[in-house]
Motif scaffolding. Structure first.
Motif, short mmCIF file in Angstrom:
data_model
loop_
_atom_site.label_atom_id
_atom_site.label_comp_id
_atom_site.label_asym_id
_atom_site.label_seq_id
_atom_site.Cartn_x
_atom_site.Cartn_y
_atom_site.Cartn_z
N MET A 1 0.93 -1.19 -0.03
CA MET A 1 0.12 -0.05 0.06
C MET A 1 0.54 1.28 -0.26
N ALA A 5 -0.36 5.82 2.47
CA ALA A 5 -1.53 5.14 2.84
C ALA A 5 -1.96 5.60 4.17
N TRP A 8 -3.38 9.07 4.06
CA TRP A 8 -4.72 9.31 3.42
C TRP A 8 -5.65 8.81 4.60
N ARG A 9 -5.51 7.97 5.36
CA ARG A 9 -6.24 7.56 6.29
C ARG A 9 -6.39 8.62 7.26
N THR A 12 -8.87 11.23 6.50
CA THR A 12 -10.17 10.88 6.39
C THR A 12 -10.49 10.94 7.89
N GLY A 54 -13.47 9.17 1.81
CA GLY A 54 -12.93 8.25 2.74
C GLY A 54 -12.79 6.90 1.84
N VAL A 55 -13.97 6.23 1.26
CA VAL A 55 -13.93 4.91 0.39
C VAL A 55 -13.05 5.33 -0.71
N TYR A 57 -10.64 7.59 -1.63
CA TYR A 57 -9.20 7.64 -1.31
C TYR A 57 -8.69 6.50 -0.79
N HIS A 58 -9.23 5.51 -0.27
CA HIS A 58 -8.55 4.35 0.18
C HIS A 58 -7.76 3.52 -0.89
N ASP A 59 -8.36 3.70 -2.06
CA ASP A 59 -7.80 2.95 -3.10
C ASP A 59 -6.94 3.87 -3.87
N ARG A 63 -7.43 8.23 -6.50
CA ARG A 63 -6.81 9.69 -6.11
C ARG A 63 -6.52 10.48 -7.34
#
Length: 368
Positions: A1, A5, A8-9, A12, A54-55, A57-59, A63
């Protein structure tokens, strides 16, 4: 990841916390709104957008620049709608807008995706919108814009650091994989090809004639192959030298050199002195022993030291011979061998007697 990563979390999590804060402020002051229903609608939109981003940008694939542009547009819209919900007098006096700190989320994702410059652009756009709402530059407008610029700058800087760290980590992983593969191949070559060449060299010398010439050629190829196996990566060899390469040049049909399959790294100056001391021991064999004398050089790497043994099957050294040579001014052993190793903090052991051959053991501690 990747290393980004967690960042980004964290964005959120910040958005969720800022949304909770905006909800508390709205519950406390919605009775003063000109259009409370619109304020609740904006809060619902902020909640939905927080969940969507949130969902998304998790991937990493989510982005994209288009999504970041949409993120800024939604944030800007939620901010500008404050003009229809909060009275102009309250905004002019420094009252809070509807989204409050929630608008910083767009600045953070822009900085995280595009660096400090992109974060600064997003902060200036939102700062200009806040100025438009309030109609004049106030302490609230100035402070809010400065805080957004600082947030974008810090996040952009952290983003660049994580990119650099991830690049270095990837290079380190690739270098480690390449080193392991090279060592695996070196062990395979050492256990098969080099041993066969050494056997051909030894048997050819024993048989003589054309077989001796074949043995000589096998010995030369063994030395060349050992040099190829011992090639170091520049990063690993910076300021160091592989003792195997320095001692491998002494290999010949008469001199058998046995070394580990993996590099024996020493500081370049130390490796040169150890090789020179071993060379002096071989020179003594050439001078004091017959041309048929055979020599074996063995290199051993221990956890705290490196040992080089030079053993021959010559006539050996008579008792007291070394002391007599030193007393008469012949200091080949005392200086060229013992002196060199002593200066390196090591020790030299010379064993053997008449008819038993001679063994010179050079032991040098590894630097901490």
């Amino acid at each position: 990841m990747g290393l980004q990563a967690p960042l980004w979390r964290a964005v959120t999590v910040f958005r969720v916390a800022a949304l909770v804060y905006a909800t508390i402020l709205m519950l406390a002051g919605f009775r003063d709104f000109t259009r409370p229903w619109l304020g609740w609608a904006v809060l619902a939109a902020m909640t939905a957008w927080t969940a969507v981003t949130g969902v998304r940008y998790h991937d990493p694939a989510g982005r994209s620049r288009a999504w970041l542009a949409a993120d800024l547009a939604v944030t800007l819209a939620c901010l500008l709608v404050s003009n229809l919900v909060v009275s102009a007098e309250r905004l002019a006096s420094g009252g809070p807008t509807l989204p409050m700190a929630w608008v910083a989320g767009a600045v953070l994702v822009w900085a995280l995706r595009g660096g400090r410059r992109a974060g600064g652009i997003a902060a200036l756009i939102l700062g200009a919108a806040d100025l438009f709402l309030r109609g004049e530059i106030t302490s609230a407008t100035a402070n809010g814009t400065v805080l957004l610029l600082l947030a974008g700058g810090v996040m952009g800087y952290v983003s660049r650091l994580t990119d650099d760290a991830e690049t270095r980590m990837q290079r380190a992983v690739e270098l480690d994989a390449a080193t392991r593969e090279r060592e695996r191949l070196a062990r395979g070559i050492h256990d098969s090809v080099l041993q066969v060449l050494a056997l051909v060299q030894r048997r050819g010398t024993e048989l003589g004639g054309e077989a001796a010439e074949l043995g000589r050629l096998a010995g030369e190829q063994e030395a060349v192959l050992r040099s190829l196996v011992g090639v170091q990566d520049e990063a690993a060899a910076a300021g160091s030298a592989d003792l195997r390469l320095l001692l491998g040049r002494y290999g010949s049909p008469r001199v058998t050199v046995a070394m580990p399959a993996t590099p024996v790294l020493l500081p370049a100056a130390v490796a040169a002195e150890v090789a020179a001391a071993a060379g002096s021991a071989l020179d003594n064999v050439a001078v004091h022993c017959g041309p048929e004398t055979r020599v074996w050089v063995l290199v051993e790497k221990e956890p705290d030291a490196v040992t080089v043994s030079v053993r021959d099957d010559g006539p050996g050294i008579a008792p007291g011979r070394l002391a007599e040579a030193a007393a008469s001014g012949r200091l080949g052993v005392a200086q060229s061998i013992q002196g060199r190793i002593r200066d390196l903090g090591g020790a030299v052991a010379i064993t053997g007697g008449p008819g038993e051959g001679t063994e010179v053991e050079l032991r040098v501690p590894l630097p901490r």
